[in-house]
Motif scaffolding. Structure first.
Motif, mmCIF file in Angstrom:
data_model
loop_
_atom_site.group_PDB
_atom_site.id
_atom_site.type_symbol
_atom_site.label_atom_id
_atom_site.label_comp_id
_atom_site.label_asym_id
_atom_site.label_seq_id
_atom_site.Cartn_x
_atom_site.Cartn_y
_atom_site.Cartn_z
ATOM 1 N N VAL A 162 67.644 161.523 72.380
ATOM 2 C CA VAL A 162 66.755 161.139 73.499
ATOM 3 C C VAL A 162 67.063 161.962 74.741
ATOM 4 O O VAL A 162 66.167 162.420 75.459
ATOM 5 C CB VAL A 162 66.906 159.629 73.794
ATOM 6 C CG1 VAL A 162 66.038 159.246 74.987
ATOM 7 C CG2 VAL A 162 66.533 158.817 72.570
ATOM 8 N N ILE A 163 68.381 162.184 74.968
ATOM 9 C CA ILE A 163 68.765 162.979 76.139
ATOM 10 C C ILE A 163 68.180 164.381 76.051
ATOM 11 O O ILE A 163 67.666 164.917 77.032
ATOM 12 C CB ILE A 163 70.299 163.052 76.234
ATOM 13 C CG1 ILE A 163 70.837 161.680 76.626
ATOM 14 C CG2 ILE A 163 70.724 164.109 77.239
ATOM 15 C CD1 ILE A 163 72.331 161.623 76.716
ATOM 16 N N TRP A 164 68.227 164.943 74.856
ATOM 17 C CA TRP A 164 67.745 166.320 74.701
ATOM 18 C C TRP A 164 66.230 166.384 74.834
ATOM 19 O O TRP A 164 65.695 167.355 75.363
ATOM 20 C CB TRP A 164 68.212 166.897 73.354
ATOM 21 C CG TRP A 164 69.708 166.984 73.361
ATOM 22 C CD1 TRP A 164 70.572 166.115 72.777
ATOM 23 C CD2 TRP A 164 70.496 167.941 74.066
ATOM 24 N NE1 TRP A 164 71.868 166.471 73.050
ATOM 25 C CE2 TRP A 164 71.856 167.606 73.845
ATOM 26 C CE3 TRP A 164 70.208 169.058 74.864
ATOM 27 C CZ2 TRP A 164 72.898 168.330 74.387
ATOM 28 C CZ3 TRP A 164 71.253 169.789 75.396
ATOM 29 C CH2 TRP A 164 72.579 169.421 75.153
ATOM 30 N N ARG A 165 65.550 165.313 74.372
ATOM 31 C CA ARG A 165 64.092 165.289 74.570
ATOM 32 C C ARG A 165 63.757 165.227 76.055
ATOM 33 O O ARG A 165 62.876 165.913 76.539
ATOM 34 C CB ARG A 165 63.490 164.068 73.848
ATOM 35 C CG ARG A 165 63.191 164.374 72.397
ATOM 36 C CD ARG A 165 62.465 163.242 71.730
ATOM 37 N NE ARG A 165 62.992 163.099 70.386
ATOM 38 C CZ ARG A 165 63.512 162.002 69.878
ATOM 39 N NH1 ARG A 165 63.537 160.895 70.588
ATOM 40 N NH2 ARG A 165 63.979 161.990 68.657
ATOM 41 N N THR A 166 64.530 164.369 76.767
ATOM 42 C CA THR A 166 64.308 164.280 78.209
ATOM 43 C C THR A 166 64.569 165.626 78.872
ATOM 44 O O THR A 166 63.787 166.080 79.719
ATOM 45 C CB THR A 166 65.241 163.216 78.819
ATOM 46 O OG1 THR A 166 65.172 162.048 78.018
ATOM 47 C CG2 THR A 166 64.843 162.896 80.238
ATOM 48 N N LYS A 186 56.243 155.277 82.326
ATOM 49 C CA LYS A 186 57.399 156.146 82.084
ATOM 50 C C LYS A 186 57.302 156.690 80.656
ATOM 51 O O LYS A 186 56.450 156.254 79.873
ATOM 52 C CB LYS A 186 58.688 155.370 82.265
ATOM 53 C CG LYS A 186 58.785 154.185 81.299
ATOM 54 C CD LYS A 186 60.186 153.665 81.213
ATOM 55 C CE LYS A 186 60.299 152.670 80.083
ATOM 56 N NZ LYS A 186 61.620 152.150 79.881
ATOM 57 N N TYR A 187 58.180 157.633 80.333
ATOM 58 C CA TYR A 187 58.278 158.117 78.962
ATOM 59 C C TYR A 187 59.197 157.175 78.189
ATOM 60 O O TYR A 187 60.236 156.763 78.701
ATOM 61 C CB TYR A 187 58.885 159.522 78.926
ATOM 62 C CG TYR A 187 57.964 160.596 79.424
ATOM 63 C CD1 TYR A 187 56.852 160.973 78.674
ATOM 64 C CD2 TYR A 187 58.219 161.256 80.604
ATOM 65 C CE1 TYR A 187 56.016 161.970 79.120
ATOM 66 C CE2 TYR A 187 57.392 162.254 81.058
ATOM 67 C CZ TYR A 187 56.291 162.614 80.300
ATOM 68 O OH TYR A 187 55.469 163.606 80.739
ATOM 69 N N ASP A 188 58.833 156.849 76.949
ATOM 70 C CA ASP A 188 59.779 156.088 76.134
ATOM 71 C C ASP A 188 60.677 157.069 75.378
ATOM 72 O O ASP A 188 60.618 158.282 75.597
ATOM 73 C CB ASP A 188 59.045 155.127 75.188
ATOM 74 C CG ASP A 188 58.263 155.871 74.113
ATOM 75 O OD1 ASP A 188 58.244 157.118 74.181
ATOM 76 O OD2 ASP A 188 57.678 155.222 73.239
ATOM 77 N N ASP A 189 61.515 156.550 74.480
ATOM 78 C CA ASP A 189 62.484 157.403 73.789
ATOM 79 C C ASP A 189 61.805 158.495 72.968
ATOM 80 O O ASP A 189 62.375 159.559 72.734
ATOM 81 C CB ASP A 189 63.369 156.550 72.864
ATOM 82 C CG ASP A 189 64.267 155.646 73.693
ATOM 83 O OD1 ASP A 189 64.298 155.855 74.922
ATOM 84 O OD2 ASP A 189 64.910 154.752 73.118
ATOM 85 N N GLN A 190 60.580 158.215 72.520
ATOM 86 C CA GLN A 190 59.879 159.207 71.711
ATOM 87 C C GLN A 190 59.097 160.200 72.568
ATOM 88 O O GLN A 190 58.437 161.085 72.050
ATOM 89 C CB GLN A 190 58.898 158.519 70.747
ATOM 90 C CG GLN A 190 59.523 157.414 69.916
ATOM 91 C CD GLN A 190 60.746 157.904 69.163
ATOM 92 O OE1 GLN A 190 60.737 158.989 68.604
ATOM 93 N NE2 GLN A 190 61.818 157.107 69.171
ATOM 94 N N GLY A 191 59.147 160.016 73.877
ATOM 95 C CA GLY A 191 58.411 160.932 74.748
ATOM 96 C C GLY A 191 56.958 160.535 74.925
ATOM 97 O O GLY A 191 56.141 161.347 75.358
ATOM 98 N N LYS A 192 56.617 159.285 74.588
ATOM 99 C CA LYS A 192 55.234 158.826 74.790
ATOM 100 C C LYS A 192 55.160 158.049 76.105
ATOM 101 O O LYS A 192 56.160 157.513 76.579
ATOM 102 C CB LYS A 192 54.821 157.925 73.625
ATOM 103 C CG LYS A 192 54.779 158.650 72.295
ATOM 104 C CD LYS A 192 53.706 158.041 71.407
ATOM 105 C CE LYS A 192 53.486 158.880 70.170
ATOM 106 N NZ LYS A 192 54.730 158.999 69.355
ATOM 107 N N MET A 193 53.934 157.999 76.639
ATOM 108 C CA MET A 193 53.766 157.308 77.907
ATOM 109 C C MET A 193 53.630 155.809 77.656
ATOM 110 O O MET A 193 52.777 155.384 76.893
ATOM 111 C CB MET A 193 52.526 157.830 78.620
ATOM 112 C CG MET A 193 52.478 157.466 80.068
ATOM 113 S SD MET A 193 51.169 158.334 80.933
ATOM 114 C CE MET A 193 49.762 157.361 80.509
ATOM 115 N N VAL A 194 54.481 155.016 78.298
ATOM 116 C CA VAL A 194 54.403 153.555 78.159
ATOM 117 C C VAL A 194 54.527 152.928 79.553
ATOM 118 O O VAL A 194 55.044 153.569 80.469
ATOM 119 C CB VAL A 194 55.542 153.009 77.267
ATOM 120 C CG1 VAL A 194 55.324 153.380 75.823
ATOM 121 C CG2 VAL A 194 56.885 153.483 77.772
ATOM 122 N N PRO A 195 54.056 151.684 79.705
ATOM 123 C CA PRO A 195 54.238 151.016 80.999
ATOM 124 C C PRO A 195 55.719 150.841 81.306
ATOM 125 O O PRO A 195 56.521 150.625 80.391
ATOM 126 C CB PRO A 195 53.560 149.655 80.789
ATOM 127 C CG PRO A 195 52.638 149.847 79.652
ATOM 128 C CD PRO A 195 53.263 150.886 78.769
#
Lengths: 427, 350
Positions: A162-166, A186-195
């Motif tokens: 997750v850190i590396w995706r961020t 915000k982005y979730d762990d998968q890099g998708k947009m979530v509330p």
């Protein structure tokens, strides 16, 4: 007669003294006049472009551009973009990461330190700050590969994809992240947009509150301004001029003076509370909190913006002939009907002008809420100022500002369509 | 209707009732004072009482009185805050409220203490006889703030009036291209929230080295003052008889002479009141100063802002009173100019 003949007749019909067709001469003169008019406005237009349009444009740019990632990790930022986000990145990426960090630590350039990167990543992934700063302190111990193992030895948390995706997202210069944050996403762990988490959902509700409080303030301004403007417009000149002073004096008095005055009046040790205690309506130990909350903001802002409602209403009402109402009455209309169906519709231009102006001005209010708003009486402007001055999350501040700007410009556009900006006047 | 309901339930109910009660009490006490004032000045409680026609019914009479009372309340609401601070600034105690001594008009409850504080605050030695003036001029915080305020206001007024008048002349030409677009651009500094403008300028001016300088603030204040100049000058140009220009040119005047002898006298009232608007806007502006200024450039409103936020003392009320007196002066000038301009253009009876 065919059209060609007509055209021919026109073209060689009249010549001016210097032999140029009159039409051409007229066009030339008009062009000259247009040019002259434009040139008169040019200095100011240029001035405003430099002092006003460019700064705001730069702010808008800053809301999507935050190069902290690529500033600190120039090599890594390019390599990581090829990573497929599965597992951990490859060794060369790790090598670039370690070398970039070492470089940043050595150079310590302003705006390009490990701390800057940590702050930037922390916006998108709260709680990672210490990981970056801690690793930054130990990074010089790593002298040779394999860099992946070395990094994991410094801190186990680097194992987390997750850190590396961020980091991959942060390495791009242009990001929608701050607009997402401004809209409570915000982005979730998968890099998708979530509330965003409930606790962090503050901006949309604050925009809502700002609009809502502006509407309340506009409503109260209208309720108070209508009777007064009517009175001013129907009184004889001498009396209305005298009463107009009561409207214009607050208009000309400093905003801070009026806010101070409301603090003096409304605070717990203030004039109203003292009077209430003196009369015996309120016990001395249960004084009322009327300021440093929404109530305080609304009262003082209504007072401050009231003249902006009265003046346009008054100027429209002054143009309505009183004979219309008399005619309506003489034809059998009841006072209420005559007012509702004859007088009121004619005041609508004034109402539109006043309400829109007050609404636009109150959306962007900063000083009064900052001074009397306390915790729950602050508006979106105060949050923007907070991010620019205190939390130093400039990109988020800029994104919030951009959204506010769009809202205001929409109402400005409506104002321009409905009322016309040239109808604006004072006193 | 639902919206109003929601508002009331949003607000803390207890707060709201108290609020209403308080406002009513304030209004009643104030309106008694105002009514007495009106009786004293004009011999009638509601001097703006309109003559009702003979045939007016009882209902209409009652409505008329109710209506005028409501209006009185609103006028009281408008003017009370400004009147309240004046006596409070003479308080001998460091409070923002009327003490018992003040209520019973005890002379010892009043003092000029806070006015003296305006001058003394920050001075190295207020008691000194020698070098007192230099000390005050250079060290007293409020005096320095006042110097900054006036310097910035005068500079930005001159700039705004010059640029604004030129632009207004251009905008009122019948041949102006893109008139509405350019007008909305030139008026927009008034509409765009100050925080946004100040934020933009904070970034931009920091990059070009203008933040923390007088020039930066002067530019910001000029931007803010321009819309007022445009609006007032354009207002004096509406209904301007363009044949006057042709007449003057016909008689051999060149462009400059026409401007000086024909246009200038007509737009002068608008220019002056626009300049005064720009002046007071700059003098009152605090957001841009907060974002752009260093301690060096602290102005009066900046000083008041931090005074209200940090250490609230009646010195602020004393300053506020002085500012009110100044705005009364400026208002008088503007009103005189406006009436003169209307008379000159024959829009209103003399």
């Amino acid at each position: 007669m065919s059209e060609t003949v007509l055209a021919q007749q026109n073209s060689d019909a009249i010549l001016s003294t210097d032999g140029i067709p009159l039409k051409q001469k007229l066009a030339r003169t008009t062009r000259k006049l247009r040019m002259r008019a434009f040139l008169l406005t040019l200095p100011l237009v240029l001035f405003l472009v430099v002092s006003f349009v460019l700064p705001i444009g730069q702010m808008l740019w800053r809301s999507v551009n935050n190069p902290a990632g690529s500033n600190v990790l120039p090599v890594f930022a390019e390599l990581i973009q090829d990573w497929d986000e599965q597992g951990l990145p490859d060794e060369p990426v790790f090598e670039a990461f370690v070398k970039d960090l070492q470089n940043a630590r050595e150079k310590r350039e302003i705006g390009k330190t490990v701390g800057n990167l940590a702050t930037r990543v922390n916006y998108e992934m709260p709680g990672t700050r210490s990981l970056f700063t801690g690793t930054g302190r130990k990074i010089n111990k790593v002298t040779e590969g394999p860099y992946k193992e070395a990094l994991l030895k410094i801190n186990k948390k680097w194992d987390d994809p997750v850190i590396w995706r961020t980091l991959k997202r942060v390495s791009r210069d242009y990001t929608p992240a701050f607009y997402m944050a401004a809209l409570d996403h915000k982005y979730d762990d998968q890099g998708k947009m979530v509330p965003a988490d409930d606790l962090y959902q503050i901006y949309v509700s604050n925009f809502g509150k700002t609009l809502w409080m502006s509407a309340i303030i506009t409503f109260f301004c209208f309720i108070l301004a209508f009777p007064v403007s009517y009175l001013l417009s129907t009184l004889p000149m001498k009396a209305s001029n005298l009463l107009m002073i009561l409207v214009l004096l607050p208009f000309w008095t400093s905003l801070l003076v009026r806010t101070t005055a409301w603090i003096a009046i409304l605070q717990t040790e203030g004039v109203i509370n003292d009077i209430l205690v003196f009369i015996g309506l309120v016990a001395n130990d249960s004084r009322i909190q009327m300021i440093y909350n929404q109530t305080g903001t609304i009262i003082s802002m209504v007072h401050i913006l009231l003249p902006f409602m009265i003046l346009p209403l008054y100027s429209v009402m002054k143009t309505i002939p009183p004979s219309y109402m008399r005619a309506a009455r003489s034809m059998g209309g009841t006072p209420i009907n005559a007012f509702r169906r004859v007088y009121f519709p004619q005041t609508i231009p004034g109402i539109a002008a006043g309400t829109l102006l007050v609404f636009i001005l109150s959306i962007g209010f900063y000083i009064t809420p900052a001074l009397v708003g306390g915790e729950d009486g602050i508006l979106i402007s105060n949050l923007i100022a907070y991010h620019i001055q205190k939390s130093l999350n400039w990109s988020l501040g800029a994104a919030l500002g951009a959204i506010l700007l769009v809202i205001v410009l929409v109402f400005y556009w409506i104002y321009n369509k409905l009322v016309g900006i040239d109808k604006l006047s004072f006193g | 209707m639902n919206a109003i309901k929601a508002f009331f339930s949003n607000m803390k109910r207890r707060n709201l009732y108290f609020l209403i009660a308080c406002v009513v009490v304030l209004l009643i006490t104030q309106s008694i004072a105002v009514t007495l004032g009106f009786i004293f000045l004009f011999g009638t409680p509601l001097f703006f009482m309109k003559e009702l026609p003979l045939y007016a019914s009882t209902g209409e009479r009652i409505w008329q009185y109710t209506y005028l009372t409501i209006c009185t309340f609103i006028f009281v609401f408008l003017i009370t805050p400004i009147l309240v601070i004046v006596p409070l600034s003479f308080n001998v105690e460091p409070y923002f409220t009327f003490t018992e001594g003040m209520m019973s008009f005890d002379p010892s409850a009043y003092s000029l203490r806070w006015y003296k504080d305006i001058v003394y605050n920050g001075m190295t030695n207020p008691e000194a006889t020698e070098g007192w003036w230099a000390d005050m001029w250079n060290n007293a915080q409020w005096i320095r703030a006042a110097r900054n305020s006036f310097f910035i206001a005068i500079c930005s007024t001159i700039l705004a009036t010059t640029l604004g008048t030129l632009a207004a002349l251009g905008l009122s030409q019948p041949n102006m291209p893109y008139r509405s677009l350019i007008t909305s651009l030139l008026i927009s500094p008034m509409i765009v929230p100050l925080v946004i403008m100040a934020t933009g300028m904070f970034f931009f001016y920091s990059d070009v080295g203008l933040s923390g300088t007088y020039l930066g603030i002067i530019l910001a204040h000029t931007t803010l003052g321009v819309p007022f100049v445009i609006i007032t000058v354009t207002a004096t140009l509406t209904g301007f008889d363009r044949s006057l220009i042709r007449a003057s040119q016909n008689m051999g005047a060149n462009g400059l002479t026409t401007f000086r002898k024909v246009i200038m006298p007509l737009i002068l009232p608008g220019m002056i009141s626009g300049a005064l608007f720009a002046f007071i806007t700059s003098l009152d502006e605090v957001v841009a100063v907060i974002f752009l200024a260093d301690v060096e450039q602290r102005t009066i409103p900046r000083q008041m802002f931090s005074g209200i936020k940090e250490q609230i003392s009646p010195t602020i009320l004393a300053v506020a009173t002085l500012l009110v007196i100044m705005s009364i002066g400026l208002l008088t000038i503007v009103e005189m100019l406006r009436r003169r301009s209307e008379r000159m253009r024959g829009l209103a009876p003399a």
